[in-house]
Design an enzyme around this catalytic site. Structure first.
Site, mmCIF file in Angstrom:
data_model
loop_
_atom_site.group_PDB
_atom_site.id
_atom_site.type_symbol
_atom_site.label_atom_id
_atom_site.label_comp_id
_atom_site.label_asym_id
_atom_site.label_seq_id
_atom_site.Cartn_x
_atom_site.Cartn_y
_atom_site.Cartn_z
ATOM 1 N N GLU A 443 12.036 -116.636 -25.079
ATOM 2 C CA GLU A 443 12.693 -116.335 -23.642
ATOM 3 C C GLU A 443 12.200 -117.520 -22.960
ATOM 4 O OE1 GLU A 443 10.497 -113.128 -21.739
ATOM 5 O OE2 GLU A 443 11.740 -113.294 -19.903
ATOM 6 N N ASP A 517 8.188 -112.750 -22.453
ATOM 7 C CA ASP A 517 7.086 -112.476 -21.804
ATOM 8 C C ASP A 517 6.595 -111.211 -21.729
ATOM 9 O OD1 ASP A 517 7.268 -115.298 -20.884
ATOM 10 O OD2 ASP A 517 8.516 -114.529 -19.279
ATOM 11 N N ASP A 519 6.287 -108.835 -19.736
ATOM 12 C CA ASP A 519 6.799 -107.934 -18.382
ATOM 13 C C ASP A 519 8.069 -107.351 -18.718
ATOM 14 O OD1 ASP A 519 8.616 -110.040 -18.760
ATOM 15 O OD2 ASP A 519 8.086 -110.992 -16.751
ATOM 16 N N ASP A 521 11.374 -107.701 -17.659
ATOM 17 C CA ASP A 521 12.446 -108.666 -18.260
ATOM 18 C C ASP A 521 12.247 -109.063 -19.695
ATOM 19 O OD1 ASP A 521 13.788 -108.933 -15.962
ATOM 20 O OD2 ASP A 521 13.552 -110.807 -15.430
#
Ligand code: 0RA
Length: 655
Positions: A443, A517, A519, A521
């Site tokens: 990402e 990541d 998180d 997203d």
């Protein structure tokens, strides 16, 4: 372990060694064989085999239900460590009278003789039966203890066992209301056999829900009684597989307001089909034989496909909906956006294939095909509006397929989908041996940069992905091929894409690793990538090539000591060990916060990294998860996320 067979122990009530009859020894040998080679009977001794024990017991209750004697089955995950199970049904109860030839209670025979798990009378039609059809005696053999309680004719009977051997005689434990009957089986899987012994609520839920869909009218409940994890739910579908199709389509716009349903029986083979089309582009076609998900397909699937293609082509031509110059609808065209369940019941099923989930009975193909030809044609004649919707959908699919072919040809001419011209963004590895090669789908450009610097160049390739990739759940192949990000992935993989084109042999990396990541997203991007692979490169997942990188969530530092933590619990343990005072905790919000060396050390170095292999435990469930998370309907998604709030981690999505 498995070879460590316990000799019969002389606990109260059990017979001394000399007391064994020839038959008794025979029985013992049978169960010893199960303990010696458990994998032969239940597949394996990991979590999969563990859950198989439950299905084996439940299948017996399902048989009672199919015979018309039972309508409720309850499964409890025990309150201890989650390693005991109780299955309760309200069937006739396992018979307790003396077995004529064995000279002991039928209950004892059922629980100690291989293959005596089913009914004694040959005529009864045992359509259920686990994948291996081995009976409840196998569960007994593989349990540290097992207790059976039978309610029959106003009395309660109990008998107990340890590792397949009785620890006492069957005894009358009291009375119950005259009309009440049923069987309760509780057991604890043997630690000497099973490497993992904690039952998963989600795994049991998938299978029990599936059984409730496949066996209309039966009420199947599941309860978790582990402290802090208490929950439960009941599955009960009067509509059977029609409700199954509706459930699978709940996040999609459907074409027929009511799923098409037809059923038939010939030569003892019962066939049930439910189907509907939706506005999506994927196929959700699932087949079952005697309640077993035949993931490798077989004769019922071939029959359905042949019947579907033929019937729809005939109707499309006769109705004038298809222009004369069109070549005709292919199998792919008529299955785009199709959701269907095909369930057959056969007295003597033949299971073939690598995982024994391919139906072999050849006669079934013609029977299913004939059923589809007759009833689907009739449905189309009687429902012109739906027929128009279905044929229109298939024609659009055919046009889309043509467009995708042109797009593929065009890009191939430009060499864009050809691995000879690899995308510029790809930092390829130098090795050309796919078996040792890995590709990281990373990402963002900044993490991609760190990964490029930190990697072992010889066998690790890095493909940075910019932002969110296209949601393939909402796009047909031709539109996907116009998307740069997707095109880059396809080119890098080397396999090609699409029915008849994808070729696993050409996969350039045997490990495809998603690195995002930790998180919201990141998890969205991971789901988008998984959707792409589940829909278009499923074999890559099925053959075990797909992984998720597990970067650390924290770095804990005290003095010169520096430790990475991969979960909150892990961090707390480290802090407890180091002492909170003077410890410094850094929370990683993204991969970009790690320098190349840190990223290599924590996440990419094969000698020290942890990765999660992506598996498809249950394709039906996975399909439902993807359509719910990525589809159009907001309400089912909201409900799904609410119900699974604690588990919106990919490991728990069974994918
Ligand atoms: C043998 C014969 C009969 C029923 C069963 C076994 C039976 C087994 C299990 C296992 C779990 N629940 C079960 N319920 C029934 C026939 C009983 C009769 O003829 O009365």
């Amino acid at each position: 372990m498995a070879d460590d067979i316990q000799k019969p122990h002389g606990s109260a009530g059990s017979e001394g060694a000399k007391g064994y009859t020839a038959q008794g020894i025979q029985v013992l040998k049978g169960l010893e064989a199960v303990r010696k080679r458990p994998a032969m009977y239940i597949g394996d001794t990991s979590v999969r085999g563990l859950h198989h024990l439950v299905y084996e017991v439940v299948d017996n209750s399902i048989d009672e239900a199919m015979a018309g004697y039972c309508d409720t089955i309850e499964v409890f995950i025990g309150e201890g460590d989650g390693d005991t199970i109780t299955v309760v049904d309200n069937g006739r109860g396992i018979p307790v009278d003396m077995h004529k030839t064995e000279g002991k209670p039928a209950l004892e025979v059922v629980l100690t003789s291989l293959h005596a798990g089913g009914k004694f009378d040959k005529g009864s039609y045992k359509v259920s039966g686990g994948l291996h059809g081995v009976g409840v005696s196998c569960v007994n053999a593989l349990s540290e203890w097992l207790k059976a309680e039978v309610h029959r004719e106003g009395k309660v009977y109990i008998m107990e066992f340890a590792r397949g051997q009785k620890t006492g005689e069957m005894y009358e434990a009291g009375t119950c209301p005259e009309g009440e009957s049923g069987t309760t089986v509780s057991f604890k899987p043997d630690p000497e056999i099973f490497t993992e012994r904690v039952f998963s609520y989600e795994t049991l839920r998938s299978r029990l829900r599936e059984l409730a869909f496949l066996n209309k009218g039966i009420r199947i409940a599941l309860y978790d009684e582990r402290p802090g994890k208490e929950r439960g739910e009941t599955f009960h579908f009067e509509g059977g597989i029609v409700e199954y199709v509706r459930w699978l389509n709940e996040s999609r716009q459907v074409i027929c307001p009511e799923p098409v349903y037809f059923t038939g029986e010939k030569d003892g083979v019962q066939i049930e089909i439910a189907m509907d089309y939706n506005e999506g582009y994927s196929e959700a076609l699932f087949t079952f034989a005697n309640n077993i998900n035949t993931t490798e397909g077989g004769s019922h699937l071939s029959g359905f496909r042949a019947g579907l293609t033929r019937t729809l082509n005939t109707y499309a031509n006769a109705s004038g909906l298809m222009k004369k110059d069109m070549k005709g609808l292919t199998g792919d065209d008529v299955r785009e956006g199709l959701t269907a369940i095909i369930a057959v019941r056969i007295p003597e099923p033949q299971f073939e294939g690598q995982t024994k989930t391919k139906l072999g009975n050849t006669e079934v193909k013609g029977q299913v095909e004939a059923l589809v030809n007759t009833y689907l044609a009739q449905y189309l004649d009687e429902h012109p509006r739906e027929a128009k919707g279905i044929i229109g959908k298939c024609i659009t699919a055919a046009q889309g397929r043509e467009a995708a072919r042109r797009a593929r040809d065009l890009t191939r001419r430009k060499s864009a989908l050809d691995s000879a011209a690899l995308p510029g963004k790809l930092a390829d590895c130098s090795s050309r041996d796919p078996r040792e090669c890995e590709i990281y789908l990373v990402e963002g450009d900044s993490a991609g940069g760190s990964a490029k610097q930190g990697r072992e160049r010889r066998f690790q390739a890095i493909l940075p992905l910019k932002g969110k990739i296209l949601n393939v759940e909402k796009a047909r192949l031709d539109r996907m091929l116009a998307n740069e990000e997707i095109k880059t992935i396809i080119t890098a993989l080397g396999t090609g894409i699409g029915s008849g084109i994808f070729d696993l042999e050409k996969l350039r990396y045997h490990k495809v690793i998603i690195m995002t990541d930790a998180d919201v997203d990141g998890s969205h991007i991971r789901t988008l990538i998984l959707t792409l692979f589940f829909r278009h490169f499923r074999e890559i997942i099925e053959k075990g090539h797909m992984f998720i990188a597990e970067p650390p969530l924290y770095r804990v530092k005290k003095g010169k000591t520096e430790i990475y933590a991969y979960s909150d619990a892990h961090k707390d343990r480290i802090l407890a060990e180091l002492g909170e005072k003077g410890s410094y905790v850094q929370r990683y919000k993204g991969l970009g916060e790690m320098n190349p060396v840190q990223l290599w050390d924590t996440t990419m170095n094969p000698d020290s990294r942890t990765m999660t292999r992506v598996t498809i435990e249950d394709a039906v469930d996975a399909d439902h998860v993807f359509t719910t998370l990525m589809g159009d309907e907001v309400e089912p998604r909201r409900r799904f996320i609410e119900e699974n709030a604690a588990q919106i981690k990919i490991e728990n999505l069974d994918i």
